[in-house]
Design a protein around this motif. Structure first.
Motif, short mmCIF file in Angstrom:
data_model
loop_
_atom_site.label_atom_id
_atom_site.label_comp_id
_atom_site.label_asym_id
_atom_site.label_seq_id
_atom_site.Cartn_x
_atom_site.Cartn_y
_atom_site.Cartn_z
N VAL A 341 0.82 -1.22 0.00
CA VAL A 341 0.00 0.00 0.00
C VAL A 341 0.85 1.27 0.00
N LYS A 342 2.18 1.12 0.02
CA LYS A 342 3.05 2.29 0.11
C LYS A 342 2.83 3.24 -1.05
N GLN A 343 2.77 2.69 -2.26
CA GLN A 343 2.59 3.53 -3.44
C GLN A 343 1.25 4.26 -3.40
N LEU A 344 0.24 3.57 -2.86
CA LEU A 344 -1.10 4.17 -2.77
C LEU A 344 -1.14 5.25 -1.71
N THR A 345 -0.51 5.01 -0.55
CA THR A 345 -0.56 5.97 0.54
C THR A 345 0.25 7.22 0.25
N GLU A 346 1.20 7.12 -0.67
CA GLU A 346 2.01 8.29 -1.02
C GLU A 346 1.28 9.24 -1.96
N LYS A 347 0.15 8.80 -2.50
CA LYS A 347 -0.65 9.64 -3.39
C LYS A 347 -1.73 10.32 -2.56
N ALA A 348 -1.55 11.60 -2.32
CA ALA A 348 -2.43 12.34 -1.40
C ALA A 348 -3.90 12.25 -1.79
N SER A 349 -4.20 12.47 -3.08
CA SER A 349 -5.61 12.49 -3.49
C SER A 349 -6.26 11.13 -3.32
N ALA A 350 -5.52 10.06 -3.62
CA ALA A 350 -6.07 8.71 -3.47
C ALA A 350 -6.35 8.40 -2.01
N ARG A 351 -5.38 8.71 -1.17
CA ARG A 351 -5.56 8.41 0.26
C ARG A 351 -6.69 9.24 0.85
N GLU A 352 -6.77 10.49 0.50
CA GLU A 352 -7.83 11.36 1.04
C GLU A 352 -9.21 10.89 0.59
N PHE A 353 -9.32 10.46 -0.67
CA PHE A 353 -10.61 9.97 -1.16
C PHE A 353 -11.02 8.70 -0.42
N ILE A 354 -10.07 7.80 -0.22
CA ILE A 354 -10.35 6.57 0.53
C ILE A 354 -10.80 6.91 1.94
N GLN A 355 -10.16 7.92 2.55
CA GLN A 355 -10.55 8.34 3.90
C GLN A 355 -11.98 8.89 3.92
N VAL A 356 -12.36 9.63 2.89
CA VAL A 356 -13.73 10.15 2.80
C VAL A 356 -14.73 9.00 2.79
N LEU A 357 -14.45 7.98 1.98
CA LEU A 357 -15.37 6.84 1.89
C LEU A 357 -15.43 6.07 3.20
N GLU A 358 -14.31 6.00 3.91
CA GLU A 358 -14.28 5.27 5.18
C GLU A 358 -15.03 6.00 6.29
N LYS A 359 -15.03 7.33 6.24
CA LYS A 359 -15.54 8.11 7.38
C LYS A 359 -16.86 8.81 7.13
N THR A 360 -17.31 8.90 5.89
CA THR A 360 -18.54 9.65 5.62
C THR A 360 -19.71 9.09 6.41
N ALA A 361 -20.52 9.98 6.96
CA ALA A 361 -21.68 9.57 7.75
C ALA A 361 -22.66 8.80 6.88
N MET A 362 -23.34 7.82 7.48
CA MET A 362 -24.23 6.98 6.67
C MET A 362 -25.38 6.44 7.53
N SER A 363 -26.44 7.24 7.67
CA SER A 363 -27.61 6.76 8.39
C SER A 363 -28.46 5.84 7.52
N LYS A 364 -28.29 5.96 6.20
CA LYS A 364 -28.89 5.05 5.23
C LYS A 364 -27.79 4.61 4.26
N MET A 365 -28.11 3.70 3.37
CA MET A 365 -27.10 3.21 2.43
C MET A 365 -27.15 3.93 1.09
N TYR A 366 -27.88 5.02 0.99
CA TYR A 366 -28.10 5.69 -0.29
C TYR A 366 -26.81 6.07 -1.02
#
Length: 511
Positions: A341-366
């Motif tokens: 995952v080193k190559q992936l984590t060194e790419k700021a935009s990729a890592r930040e997008f993955i973080q958004v998907l991991e943390k975004t609030a989700m009271s429904k699955m929409y």
């Protein structure tokens, strides 16, 4: 399609069958829906539990006989000196420690004390079973060792039921799939390392039979590594794991009135002592990750960890944001030495997008079908062939979003439960495209564009990802993690919804 012993459904052989068929209705039946390797059987059914009853409830309903359990302190074995290999005692060390004269004498003494007959005794190894059978035979008690190398299994059961022998010493072959209602006593002669196996073996003796008022259970317990499983096992047998102390259980709290659980006070002290020495959460996570990696033969992804992680560990991880590996799984993989995952984590935009998907609030699955539209060609209007085509699109149309959203909620009955719960969405199957479009753009699209505008932008009839993700359109590792997150969030949502349902039913039951 009906599958009995459904706890085996996680095995590759069962998975091939499940993937081959597409039944209109699949029903899985099991008395032990929790596996020794912690794989999540409920996930295979998207946490759709049609009916569930725990052991204590089955006893109270008079489906099974009550039991009288005696936790006997075993001073003859010092488990602290035994080698532990991947979380379990090494078989040869365990066999040597258990197959001693002093311990056999302790077991015989209590067998006679409780007037044992028609008994099933569970041992650690074949040699251990044969040693115990020989010891009982020498004491004048008809006994037999039955294991995977035995040719007399059926005859042994017949002889036990007829009274020609009093005890069968076995290893694991009688854990399931055998019906011996005549059993009057069960003895655990090995340390408990799995609540599932304990429940399976206990269940061998709980079948009802004429003249059988209760089952005697003798459990010989020393200072073994997983003695802390005892309070979990007896807190409703997995229904409410870890909710009672061993002292409360010993006092009869939560135990059916017609059952008895009696621990030697020295065992209670051992459990209390071990609870003060519980390993740190990070150490536990590391051990669990390595265990799952060994089972899979590859690096575990988020869905793998969700399905196979110890239930208590998952519960603890969820409660502490800073310790929740699923909110930053790439960092966890780095801490485990995963260099892929080193190559992936060194790419700021990729890592930040993955973080958004991991943390975004989700009271429904929409949000899930909306985001997945960018990564699933099935819903694209311009499904071009050829290797040069990018792995995901940067812009999707409202028509593509509608197609993805509709499929997500109509192709999977569990996903649709959210829609059925509310009056304004329960008739979604008859919606036209405009009704779907309003639901999508007024809810998930609007929310994503507002709360994560650095990655999502909404147009009049389209939805777009930021151009900063363009360099990753051919990055298979990036796409693999995105799709893993989307499936993880779906399964976690369904799992937590089932857990919340259990909590409500538990409170309503008054237990």
């Amino acid at each position: 399609m009906v599958i009995d012993e459904f706890h085996h459904a996680a095995a590759d052989s069962y998975q091939r069958v499940l993937e081959y068929f597409t039944p209109k209705f699949l029903l899985g039946l099991t008395a032990t829906p929790h596996r020794m390797d912690n794989q999540d059987i409920f996930a295979i059914c998207d946490y759709n539990v049609a009916y569930e009853v725990d052991l204590f409830s089955a006893i109270q309903k008079d489906w099974l006989v009550p039991f009288r359990y005696y936790g006997i302190y075993d001073h003859t074995v010092d488990y602290s000196g035994l080698t532990i290999h991947y979380g379990r005692y090494r078989e040869e060390d365990l066999d040597k420690a258990l197959s001693v004269h002093e311990r056999a004498d302790l077991i015989l003494k209590h067998f006679l004390k409780y007037k044992g007959r028609k008994t099933m005794a569970f041992c650690a190894t074949i040699h251990h079973a044969e040693t115990m059978a020989s010891y009982f035979q020498a004491a004048g008690i008809p006994a037999l060792a039955v294991h995977s190398q035995s040719e007399n299994r059926k005859q042994a059961v017949t002889d036990l039921r007829s009274g020609r022998i009093s005890v069968i010493f076995t290893v694991d072959i009688f854990n399931e799939g055998v019906d011996i209602p005549d059993l009057e006593m069960v003895m655990f002669l090995r340390p408990t390392e799995s609540p599932i196996i304990f429940l399976q073996q206990l269940g061998r003796g709980l079948r009802k039979n004429a003249g059988k008022d209760f089952l005697i259970v003798l459990d010989f317990i020393g200072n073994h590594k997983k003695i802390d499983l005892l309070p979990k096992i007896f807190s409703g047998f997995g229904k409410r794991e870890g909710t009672r102390s061993i002292r409360d259980i010993n006092a009869g709290k939560g135990v059916p009135p017609n059952c008895l659980i009696d621990f030697d006070f020295r065992i209670i002290d051992l459990v209390d002592k071990q609870r003060t020495q519980i390993q740190k959460l990070q150490e536990w996570l590391r051990e669990e990750y390595i265990r799952i990696q060994l089972i899979l033969g590859r690096l575990p992804m988020r869905v793998d960890m969700l399905r196979m992680m110890d239930a208590d560990l998952y519960s603890q991880v969820r409660k502490i944001n800073k310790q929740n590996i699923f909110r930053d799984y790439l960092s966890f993989l780095e801490s485990m030495g995963d260099t892929s995952v080193k190559q992936l984590t060194e790419k700021a935009s990729a890592r930040e997008f993955i973080q958004v998907l991991e943390k975004t609030a989700m009271s429904k699955m929409y949000k899930l079908p909306v985001i997945k539209t960018f990564f699933d060609r099935r819903f694209w209007n311009d499904r071009l062939e050829g290797e040069q085509y990018p792995l995901f699109k940067l812009t999707v149309t409202d028509d593509e979003l509608i197609r993805s959203f509709r499929a997500f909620y109509t192709d999977n009955g569990q996903n649709a439960l959210d829609m059925y719960q509310h009056k304004e969405t329960k008739k979604f199957r008859s919606w036209d495209n405009e009704q779907y479009r309003r639901r999508i753009f007024d809810n998930p699209v609007h929310f994503l564009a507002k709360s994560h505008d650095d990655f999502f932008q909404a147009g009049d009839a389209s939805f777009s990802l930021s151009s900063t993700l363009m360099p990753h359109q051919d990055d298979h590792e990036f796409v693999r993690h995105v799709l893993d997150i989307l499936e993880f969030r779906r399964l976690e949502y369904l799992r937590n919804r089932l857990s919340d349902k259990e909590d409500r039913l538990y409170r309503q039951s008054g237990r």
